[in-house]
Motif scaffolding. Structure first.
Motif, PDB file in Angstrom:
ATOM      1  N   MET A  27       9.565 -22.843 -41.236  1.00 21.07           N
ATOM      2  CA  MET A  27       9.555 -22.479 -39.822  1.00 21.07           C
ATOM      3  C   MET A  27       8.909 -23.544 -38.941  1.00 21.07           C
ATOM      4  O   MET A  27       9.215 -23.651 -37.751  1.00 21.07           O
ATOM      5  N   ASP A  28       8.010 -24.318 -39.541  1.00 18.06           N
ATOM      6  CA  ASP A  28       7.115 -25.163 -38.749  1.00 18.06           C
ATOM      7  C   ASP A  28       7.816 -26.042 -37.707  1.00 18.06           C
ATOM      8  O   ASP A  28       7.435 -26.047 -36.525  1.00 18.06           O
ATOM      9  N   ALA A  29       8.841 -26.789 -38.142  1.00 14.76           N
ATOM     10  CA  ALA A  29       9.464 -27.759 -37.236  1.00 14.76           C
ATOM     11  C   ALA A  29      10.068 -27.096 -36.000  1.00 14.76           C
ATOM     12  O   ALA A  29      10.207 -27.737 -34.958  1.00 14.76           O
ATOM     13  N   TRP A  30      10.413 -25.806 -36.132  1.00 13.36           N
ATOM     14  CA  TRP A  30      11.125 -25.133 -35.044  1.00 13.36           C
ATOM     15  C   TRP A  30      10.176 -24.380 -34.108  1.00 13.36           C
ATOM     16  O   TRP A  30      10.627 -23.770 -33.144  1.00 13.36           O
ATOM     17  N   LEU A  31       8.898 -24.432 -34.415  1.00 12.43           N
ATOM     18  CA  LEU A  31       7.913 -23.715 -33.585  1.00 12.43           C
ATOM     19  C   LEU A  31       7.263 -24.630 -32.555  1.00 12.43           C
ATOM     20  O   LEU A  31       6.407 -24.205 -31.784  1.00 12.43           O
ATOM     21  N   THR A  32       7.655 -25.897 -32.573  1.00 12.69           N
ATOM     22  CA  THR A  32       7.174 -26.866 -31.588  1.00 12.69           C
ATOM     23  C   THR A  32       8.391 -27.489 -30.923  1.00 12.69           C
ATOM     24  O   THR A  32       9.373 -27.782 -31.601  1.00 12.69           O
ATOM     25  N   ASP A  33       8.326 -27.679 -29.626  1.00 15.32           N
ATOM     26  CA  ASP A  33       9.463 -28.361 -28.985  1.00 15.32           C
ATOM     27  C   ASP A  33       9.443 -29.825 -29.390  1.00 15.32           C
ATOM     28  O   ASP A  33       8.407 -30.362 -29.791  1.00 15.32           O
ATOM     29  N   TRP A  34      10.566 -30.512 -29.275  1.00 17.59           N
ATOM     30  CA  TRP A  34      10.697 -31.848 -29.871  1.00 17.59           C
ATOM     31  C   TRP A  34       9.751 -32.861 -29.255  1.00 17.59           C
ATOM     32  O   TRP A  34       9.405 -33.854 -29.885  1.00 17.59           O
ATOM     33  N   ARG A  35       9.308 -32.615 -28.021  1.00 17.82           N
ATOM     34  CA  ARG A  35       8.378 -33.560 -27.436  1.00 17.82           C
ATOM     35  C   ARG A  35       6.921 -33.205 -27.748  1.00 17.82           C
ATOM     36  O   ARG A  35       6.003 -33.899 -27.318  1.00 17.82           O
ATOM     37  N   GLY A  36       6.738 -32.087 -28.453  1.00 18.51           N
ATOM     38  CA  GLY A  36       5.388 -31.721 -28.871  1.00 18.51           C
ATOM     39  C   GLY A  36       4.517 -31.155 -27.761  1.00 18.51           C
ATOM     40  O   GLY A  36       3.292 -31.139 -27.855  1.00 18.51           O
ATOM     41  N   ARG A  37       5.138 -30.664 -26.718  1.00 10.34           N
ATOM     42  CA  ARG A  37       4.347 -30.124 -25.607  1.00 10.34           C
ATOM     43  C   ARG A  37       4.013 -28.663 -25.771  1.00 10.34           C
ATOM     44  O   ARG A  37       3.029 -28.176 -25.231  1.00 10.34           O
TER      45      ARG A  37
END
Lengths: 482, 482
Positions: A27-37
């Motif tokens: 799940m991890d990668a999808w719980l942060t937006d791609w710019r990491g904001r």
């Protein structure tokens, strides 16, 4: 939610092993937006394989009052696909639904599931000697569903319009799990409200796009890519009108780049060089595209366009890409502005539009206004002048560290820019959407009549507020959940 | 309504002497639709002079719970602007608001009040060497507001789209009297739901259009009008694809006419003659339009298009209008089909669409199906093949008197045609809207999910059901009027 375990067990039965996970690593990668904001939490990640599964899952969510955050390629710019940190929402990925169901040459259309990646659509269309006339930086991850939910733009809007103009038919699952099926395109259909249009650009708050019929165009007959050095952005506006008048049917892109941005790109890309020898305050990148079989006339058109522009005193210098490789280099300069500016230090980025005719004046006045109000900052505007849409970046004073500045002076700068653009009759979100990033600014600056209509429509179509809660528009806290 | 006298007195104060009348003679013409099919009654006829007056009037109506029937040129085809016979509704004419506020050449747009007549817009645009790319038979009376409220079509949709595609900005008064102001066009604007799109085509049931910003195009560089005789409607479809492939950028109209309709027109117009010497089962009327300054190439394009069509065996015979006068004669034949068919006796008219690729097959199958099921009738289909939209008329058996037939067998025929078109994935209203005429058929045949969405949106934006009640979609009788 009354009972998460009973919901999760029913969802697992419905979706099968590949369709539901609570594994933190997966799940991890999808719980942060791609710019990491933005970073959120989720009850689980659901990956249904069909519209029927999405519909059944949404019905289940409605029964259990589980909020849903739909997600495509997770490449949005406004945090619209990231859940909040309560951990109560289900993250619903459409990525498994990635079939191009049909490419129909006579009808010039493609029927795609929501999870089809833009790049795959381009390739599928090209294989059928057609093209899909919308592209943007995130094409390797952005999905058809996300592009529709956010009404994505890009560099071809000038001629072909935003995603809205590409959608001929739509299928979506509504808040109660019913399926809105308007996939079959009718060129003329006046059976009441155009609900398809309401769903496009609604950022998953009114329904979840599951499939679409998209328009295709014949493949092009080649392109001519021009680079011009200009004395001012006002000249860029005049050059745009000049191009529209003489090559309106072929003009597919018109981007502007200030000297500062070009210099930043040349510093950032070691092998890059400026297309022109001298210095110019502004640059224009112009793309002409020929209809199929009309390639031979294009070089002549590009030449005569520039000759007349020289004669009219619109350009200081200009060149035409000699071949496809050089054309791609020109575009690489344009596409590298964002990363190059980012390398310089913190910056506040604003995706704004004003009426096309006013954009040059807006930039001329807004740049000194911002730099005067926030000493040491530098404001740069670049992008889609032909759409009245520029990316207006304000760079922190040199040497500023990342972090505190964005939350302090940066916020004040954004509010200042948004106030300014609103005064000019413009939009605080031209093509990136509202998501969670601009939700409060929209509430602060949006037309109260439009906001009230949006809340009424949201309340009517999603009375329990389960579809992408906290994004775009919030329901009044006291709203009855009938 | 609690007290009509107090409402009327307040409305008179608000609108002044020219703005409100109860004089039966002045009201009479507007209480019947132009075809004389629907007749209603009204409390009064209001003619506000400004958006502010419309807003104040609608607020007053909301206070007194007075239903409102907005009306433009009263030239609609579905009874959408005719009140019911209760006499409780206010008829709200927008005709006094007839100013073209601006024609902006650089921005290629016109800002019009709702009451501007289409013909006046054409003339205003022409005076500025521009054109407005939508036209239809009722152009001498149809207003901008009505065209937007019904998302009107016409003969140029093939290239330029319906009215929806012409609307860049919109102003409307909502059910509570608030003013939705999105008149300033932004090419890119992603601040939430596209409410403008929701209002377009909503037939006055969600808001009253008071003004719009419309797109204009440069004036044309001339046209070529072609007439072709064909063996079948399937050949017409193939000819359409042939034209799209070779002249897609110039193809502005593609109309089909069956032999029966042409014969009826030639009987009806004493001075008319067929463009071709022989007999053909089907005819196609094709219009090519050149970009400004490109007139000289057009004749050659038309010639080569026909030559290739002959070689491919697509046409039996064909001709190109030798001059503007002949071009207008060709179009007169097309535009006279409706009156010519009417002169033959009673007929049921259906404005239907199916996906463009299926229209030829639909006509081939629907005509014998209807004539077989209702012996003695004759079914004819003509019109906008390029849009997948034909006018499907079913003529009563020769000698049938008007009146009883329409309400008896005629109704059964319409239901049969609507069932058929629904089975084919088509629309029972391609361009004429729903109004009161097709409301019950829409309720019978429409997608229940879409109908439920429409009712929810209607309930949310017009909770008291005061905007054009009884048209398009009705609220559930038990709906709470909160």
């Amino acid at each position: 939610m009354h009972d998460p375990d009973s919901f999760l067990s029913a969802a697992a039965d419905l979706l099968g092993e590949r369709g539901l996970t609570r594994d933190p690593e997966l799940m991890d990668a999808w719980l942060t937006d791609w710019r990491g904001r933005y970073r959120g939490k989720a009850l689980a990640l659901a990956s249904p394989a069909s519209t029927a599964q999405v519909a059944a899952l949404v019905r289940l969510c409605a029964q259990h009052r589980v909020p849903i955050v739909p997600q495509g390629g997770n490449s949005g710019m406004s945090g619209g696909a990231t859940p909040d940190d309560s951990g109560t929402a289900l993250l619903l990925s459409l990525r498994r639904m990635d079939a191009i169901r049909a490419i129909e040459r006579d009808a010039q259309q493609a029927v795609c599931e929501a999870g089809v990646v833009l790049q795959s659509l381009h390739e599928g269309a090209a294989a059928a000697r057609m093209r899909f006339p919308l592209t943007l930086g995130g094409k390797g991850s952005a999905t058809v569903g996300g592009l529709i939910a956010t009404n994505a733009g890009g560099t071809q809007v000038l001629r072909h319009g935003t995603m809205r103009a590409q959608v001929l038919g739509l299928e979506a699952v509504l808040a109660d799990g019913s399926v809105f099926d308007a996939l079959t395109p009718l060129k003329k259909d006046n059976r009441g409200f155009d609900l398809k249009q309401l769903l496009i650009g609604s950022e998953g708050t009114l329904g979840i796009v599951t499939a679409a019929t998209l328009r295709l165009l014949p493949e092009t007959g080649g392109r001519a890519v021009l680079w011009a050095g200009l004395g001012s952005i006002a000249d860029a506006r005049r050059l745009l009108l000049h191009c529209e008048e003489r090559a309106g049917g072929e003009l597919e892109g018109f981007e502007v780049i200030p000297a500062h941005s070009l210099a930043a790109v040349l510093d950032h890309l070691p092998d890059a060089r400026s297309p022109l020898a001298g210095e110019h305050a502004w640059h224009a990148l112009i793309e002409l595209v020929a209809a199929p079989g009309e390639a031979e006339g294009l070089a002549g058109l590009a030449e005569s366009l520039l000759t007349a522009a020289f004669e009219a005193g619109l350009v200081e210098d200009a060149t035409i890409a000699a071949n496809e490789g050089q054309a791609e280099q020109f575009w690489l300069l344009r596409d590298s502005i964002s990363p190059a500016e980012r390398a310089l230090g913190p910056a506040m980025q604003h995706d704004i539009s004003v009426p096309v005719a006013r954009m040059a004046s807006f930039v001329e006045q807004a740049v000194p206004a911002v730099e005067g109000r926030f000493p040491g900052t530098r404001a740069v505007a670049f992008g889609h002048l032909g759409d009245g849409n520029v990316h207006f970046h304000v760079l922190a004073p040199p040497g500023t560290a990342r972090g505190a500045w964005e939350d302090g002076e940066g916020k004040a700068i954004s509010a200042f820019v948004h106030d300014l653009v609103t005064d000019w009759g413009g939009s605080i979100s031209a093509e990136h959407g509202i998501g969670q990033m601009k939700r409060d600014e929209l509430a602060r600056l949006g037309d109260p009549v439009a906001l009230a209509m949006m809340r009424s429509v949201k309340q009517a179509l999603d009375p329990h507020g389960l579809l992408n809660p906290g994004k775009l528009v919030t329901l009044a806290p006291a709203a009855p959940s009938n």
